[in-house]
Scaffold this motif. Structure first.
Motif, short mmCIF file in Angstrom:
data_model
loop_
_atom_site.label_atom_id
_atom_site.label_comp_id
_atom_site.label_asym_id
_atom_site.label_seq_id
_atom_site.Cartn_x
_atom_site.Cartn_y
_atom_site.Cartn_z
N LEU A 16 2.38 1.74 -3.48
CA LEU A 16 1.36 2.24 -4.43
C LEU A 16 1.00 3.70 -4.15
O LEU A 16 0.83 4.49 -5.08
CB LEU A 16 0.11 1.36 -4.37
N ALA A 17 0.90 4.07 -2.87
CA ALA A 17 0.61 5.46 -2.52
C ALA A 17 1.74 6.38 -2.97
O ALA A 17 1.51 7.49 -3.47
CB ALA A 17 0.40 5.59 -1.01
N GLY A 18 2.99 5.92 -2.82
CA GLY A 18 4.13 6.71 -3.29
C GLY A 18 4.12 6.91 -4.79
O GLY A 18 4.39 8.02 -5.29
N ILE A 62 0.84 -1.21 0.00
CA ILE A 62 0.00 0.00 0.00
C ILE A 62 0.87 1.25 0.00
O ILE A 62 0.60 2.21 -0.74
CB ILE A 62 -0.95 0.00 1.21
N VAL A 63 1.92 1.26 0.81
CA VAL A 63 2.80 2.44 0.87
C VAL A 63 3.48 2.67 -0.48
O VAL A 63 3.58 3.81 -0.95
CB VAL A 63 3.84 2.27 2.01
N CYS A 84 1.45 6.85 -6.73
CA CYS A 84 0.35 7.79 -7.01
C CYS A 84 0.75 9.23 -6.69
O CYS A 84 0.44 10.16 -7.46
CB CYS A 84 -0.91 7.40 -6.23
N ALA A 85 1.42 9.43 -5.57
CA ALA A 85 1.87 10.78 -5.21
C ALA A 85 2.86 11.32 -6.23
O ALA A 85 2.79 12.49 -6.62
CB ALA A 85 2.48 10.76 -3.81
#
Length: 142
Positions: A100-102, A97-98, A104-105
């Motif tokens: 994928l969030a990175g 999750i981290v 996306c950011a």
């Protein structure tokens, strides 16, 4: 007015220009009010449909958030079923999750950096202001 046999104009009961203008004005006003009412009804219907549409999009978003949450829990439990310790399985899902969030950011930052001011609009607005200043000189003392 119509022409008689001699070619001269004779008066027939025709409305005056003032009466015609008043009639046109009245009819135009009636048509305009009708168009405004029609537009109000159409807009009201569209806004109502749009409002319901937004509510259903929000409901769908909430359901997707719950679905993703349960999907991630299922993924972690799948790792546990493969023999990985439960804490390690949930830590692996957390790491995914981290990451994928990175990503996306990073994509979001790159896209925001591409946003530019409306240069052409600013240039034409400056040209318009300059042309207006030349056409109508401003005298502060008057």
């Amino acid at each position: 007015m119509t022409a008689n046999e001699n070619g001269t104009a004779s008066s027939v009961d025709q409305p005056s220009i003032g009466t015609l203008v008043a009639d046109v004005s009245s009819n135009l006003s009636t048509v305009l009010h009708g168009e405004i009412e029609l537009a109000k009804l159409e807009i009201k219907s569209s806004v109502k449909s749009g409002g319901f549409g937004v509510v259903f999009f929000i409901l769908a978003l909430v359901m997707v958030i719950y679905a993703v949450t349960f999907g991630l829990i299922a993924l972690a439990e799948g790792f546990v079923a493969m023999g990985i310790w439960r804490w390690a399985a949930f830590l692996i899902v957390f790491g995914i999750i981290v990451v994928l969030a990175g990503i996306c950011a990073l994509i979001g930052v790159r896209m925001v950096k591409k946003v530019r001011a409306p240069k052409q609009t600013i240039d034409t607005t400056k040209d318009t202001v300059a042309a207006l200043k030349q056409a109508v000189p401003y005298n502060a003392g008057r």
